[in-house]
Design an enzyme around this catalytic site. Structure first.
Site, PDB file in Angstrom:
ATOM      1  N   ASN A  46      18.140 -38.524  25.293  1.00 13.11           N
ATOM      2  CA  ASN A  46      17.100 -38.795  24.310  1.00 13.11           C
ATOM      3  C   ASN A  46      17.367 -37.992  23.041  1.00 13.11           C
ATOM      4  O   ASN A  46      17.863 -36.871  23.078  1.00 13.11           O
ATOM      5  CB  ASN A  46      15.693 -38.566  24.874  1.00 13.11           C
ATOM      6  N   ASN A  49      12.871 -37.451  16.900  1.00 19.67           N
ATOM      7  CA  ASN A  49      12.854 -37.369  15.454  1.00 19.67           C
ATOM      8  C   ASN A  49      11.459 -36.977  15.013  1.00 19.67           C
ATOM      9  O   ASN A  49      10.484 -37.356  15.666  1.00 19.67           O
ATOM     10  CB  ASN A  49      13.245 -38.739  14.884  1.00 19.67           C
ATOM     11  N   ALA A  50      11.356 -36.244  13.922  1.00 25.06           N
ATOM     12  CA  ALA A  50      10.044 -35.852  13.414  1.00 25.06           C
ATOM     13  C   ALA A  50       9.179 -37.074  13.108  1.00 25.06           C
ATOM     14  O   ALA A  50       7.964 -37.027  13.222  1.00 25.06           O
ATOM     15  CB  ALA A  50      10.201 -34.984  12.166  1.00 25.06           C
ATOM     16  N   CYS A  57      15.278 -43.145  23.406  1.00 28.97           N
ATOM     17  CA  CYS A  57      15.297 -42.726  24.807  1.00 28.97           C
ATOM     18  C   CYS A  57      16.731 -42.675  25.332  1.00 28.97           C
ATOM     19  O   CYS A  57      17.619 -43.367  24.822  1.00 28.97           O
ATOM     20  CB  CYS A  57      14.500 -43.706  25.668  1.00 28.97           C
ATOM     21  N   GLU A  59      17.931 -43.881  28.113  1.00 25.19           N
ATOM     22  CA  GLU A  59      18.353 -45.150  28.698  1.00 25.19           C
ATOM     23  C   GLU A  59      18.835 -46.124  27.617  1.00 25.19           C
ATOM     24  O   GLU A  59      19.869 -46.776  27.769  1.00 25.19           O
ATOM     25  CB  GLU A  59      17.191 -45.798  29.479  1.00 25.19           C
ATOM     26  N   CYS A  90      10.749 -45.841  30.542  1.00 30.94           N
ATOM     27  CA  CYS A  90       9.532 -46.252  29.834  1.00 30.94           C
ATOM     28  C   CYS A  90       9.554 -47.773  29.648  1.00 30.94           C
ATOM     29  O   CYS A  90      10.558 -48.441  29.919  1.00 30.94           O
ATOM     30  CB  CYS A  90       9.423 -45.537  28.495  1.00 30.94           C
ATOM     31  N   CYS A  93      12.326 -49.262  27.341  1.00 33.34           N
ATOM     32  CA  CYS A  93      13.634 -49.182  27.994  1.00 33.34           C
ATOM     33  C   CYS A  93      13.756 -50.254  29.074  1.00 33.34           C
ATOM     34  O   CYS A  93      14.803 -50.888  29.219  1.00 33.34           O
ATOM     35  CB  CYS A  93      13.853 -47.799  28.596  1.00 33.34           C
TER      36      CYS A  93
END
Length: 136
Positions: A46, A49-50, A57, A59, A90, A93
């Site tokens: 993974n 990012n802000a 992810c 996957e 998730c 994904c």
């Protein structure tokens, strides 16, 4: 005949790449090892990012690497985390993986040795597929 990696080999690859994850916001590093039908293994971690929607992810990271190398068929995915319970992919994904391997075998492992496995069809029983885009 292609040689396929065993679950332990894939698990080791997933844990190795998990340590490279960039997860300063969730503090939930994830590694993934995706085995192609021809035996090649692609890894991903993974990358947060802000701007939270900009994160990726593990996957999907592994899937993108595989597709970039020409792989389009997959047999198994191993996910590695440091959590107490094995984590399934998730929703996004699951959807991305279903595009290529709707019956993908998924194994999730934790650093403490817990494991769970599923078939992607169990995790996402009615995926949105290209057939829904067909029209006359």
């Amino acid at each position: 005949m292609s040689v396929h990696a065993g679950p332990e080999t894939l698990s080791a690859a997933a844990f190795e790449v998990m340590h490279r994850a960039y997860s300063p916001y969730s503090h939930f590093p994830v590694g993934a090892a995706l085995e192609a039908a021809d035996g090649r293994v692609f890894v991903g971690c993974n990358v947060e990012n802000a701007s939270f929607p900009g994160g990726l992810c593990a996957e999907r990271s592994a899937l993108a690497a595989a597709v970039a190398h020409g792989a389009r068929e997959f047999t198994r995915l191993v996910i590695a985390t440091e959590s107490d319970a094995p984590a399934p992919p998730c929703g996004i994904c699951r959807q991305m993986l279903a595009e290529f391997a709707p019956r993908l075998d998924v194994l999730s492992c934790t650093a403490r040795g817990a494991r769970s496995s599923w078939n992607l069809a169990e995790l996402l029983p009615n995926p949105f597929t290209p057939r829904f885009l067909e029209h006359e």
